[in-house]
Design a protein around this motif. Structure first.
Motif, short mmCIF file in Angstrom:
data_model
loop_
_atom_site.label_atom_id
_atom_site.label_comp_id
_atom_site.label_asym_id
_atom_site.label_seq_id
_atom_site.Cartn_x
_atom_site.Cartn_y
_atom_site.Cartn_z
N ALA A 63 0.96 0.07 -30.65
CA ALA A 63 1.49 -1.05 -31.42
C ALA A 63 1.30 -0.77 -32.91
O ALA A 63 0.79 0.28 -33.29
CB ALA A 63 0.76 -2.34 -31.01
N LYS A 64 1.72 -1.73 -33.74
CA LYS A 64 1.56 -1.55 -35.18
C LYS A 64 0.09 -1.41 -35.55
O LYS A 64 -0.27 -0.62 -36.41
CB LYS A 64 2.17 -2.73 -35.94
N GLN A 65 -0.76 -2.22 -34.93
CA GLN A 65 -2.20 -2.17 -35.19
C GLN A 65 -2.86 -1.31 -34.11
O GLN A 65 -2.66 -1.54 -32.93
CB GLN A 65 -2.81 -3.58 -35.16
N ASN A 66 -3.63 -0.32 -34.52
CA ASN A 66 -4.37 0.52 -33.58
C ASN A 66 -5.75 -0.08 -33.34
O ASN A 66 -6.34 -0.69 -34.24
CB ASN A 66 -4.52 1.94 -34.13
N TYR A 67 -6.24 0.10 -32.11
CA TYR A 67 -7.54 -0.42 -31.72
C TYR A 67 -8.32 0.65 -30.97
O TYR A 67 -7.74 1.48 -30.29
CB TYR A 67 -7.40 -1.61 -30.76
N ILE A 68 -9.65 0.55 -31.07
CA ILE A 68 -10.52 1.27 -30.15
C ILE A 68 -11.11 0.20 -29.24
O ILE A 68 -11.55 -0.85 -29.71
CB ILE A 68 -11.61 2.09 -30.86
N GLY A 69 -11.06 0.45 -27.96
CA GLY A 69 -11.64 -0.47 -26.99
C GLY A 69 -13.01 0.03 -26.59
O GLY A 69 -13.13 1.08 -25.96
N LEU A 70 -14.06 -0.69 -27.01
CA LEU A 70 -15.42 -0.31 -26.67
C LEU A 70 -15.82 -1.02 -25.39
O LEU A 70 -15.64 -2.23 -25.25
CB LEU A 70 -16.38 -0.67 -27.81
N ILE A 71 -16.35 -0.26 -24.46
CA ILE A 71 -16.70 -0.78 -23.14
C ILE A 71 -18.16 -1.21 -23.13
O ILE A 71 -19.04 -0.50 -23.60
CB ILE A 71 -16.48 0.31 -22.06
N SER A 72 -18.41 -2.40 -22.57
CA SER A 72 -19.76 -2.90 -22.35
C SER A 72 -19.77 -3.53 -20.97
O SER A 72 -19.13 -4.56 -20.76
CB SER A 72 -20.16 -3.93 -23.40
N GLY A 73 -20.45 -2.89 -20.04
CA GLY A 73 -20.42 -3.38 -18.66
C GLY A 73 -19.02 -3.29 -18.12
O GLY A 73 -18.42 -2.23 -18.08
N LYS A 74 -18.46 -4.43 -17.72
CA LYS A 74 -17.09 -4.44 -17.20
C LYS A 74 -16.10 -5.02 -18.19
O LYS A 74 -14.95 -5.24 -17.86
CB LYS A 74 -17.05 -5.23 -15.89
N SER A 75 -16.56 -5.26 -19.42
CA SER A 75 -15.65 -5.84 -20.41
C SER A 75 -15.32 -4.83 -21.51
O SER A 75 -16.03 -3.84 -21.71
CB SER A 75 -16.26 -7.10 -21.02
N GLU A 76 -14.24 -5.10 -22.20
CA GLU A 76 -13.78 -4.25 -23.29
C GLU A 76 -13.62 -5.09 -24.54
O GLU A 76 -12.99 -6.16 -24.49
CB GLU A 76 -12.44 -3.60 -22.92
N GLU A 77 -14.17 -4.64 -25.64
CA GLU A 77 -13.98 -5.29 -26.93
C GLU A 77 -13.04 -4.42 -27.75
O GLU A 77 -13.35 -3.28 -28.06
CB GLU A 77 -15.31 -5.44 -27.66
#
Length: 102
Positions: A63-77
């Motif tokens: 997408a226009k904005q890039n993200y890094i998805g950091l994993i913690s347990g079973k969730s992603e930030e």
């Protein structure tokens, strides 16, 4: 099936660059051959031992904005990044993910 030649070529190179940065960061704590990239339509997953149950992070560069998805347990930030080098800001979290799996 081949990807169509379009703006996705830039995203593909960005994902490879991001993957290489993650591998460089993790080389301090694990053999980098154990860190693999698995690309999907919506994100680029980076895993330990090519195992879905050992996600390290996700790169969302479609997408226009890039993200890094950091994993913690079973969730992603999802954290916005302005450039590939912003991945280095998350080095400690990425290393902790590996230590948690070992």
């Amino acid at each position: 099936m081949h990807k169509a030649v379009s703006c996705k070529i830039a995203s593909l190179q960005g994902e490879i660059d991001g993957f290489n940065i993650v591998r460089a960061i993790l080389s301090e704590v694990v053999d980098i051959e154990r860190v693999v990239m698995r690309d999907t339509k919506s994100y680029c997953g980076i895993l330990l031992d090519d195992n879905n149950r050992k996600p390290i992070c996700r790169l969302h560069f479609n997408a226009k904005q890039n993200y890094i998805g950091l994993i913690s347990g079973k969730s992603e930030e999802r954290i916005p990044i302005s450039g590939i080098s912003d991945i280095f800001k998350h080095s400690e979290h990425l290393k902790k993910m590996i230590v948690d799996y070992l």
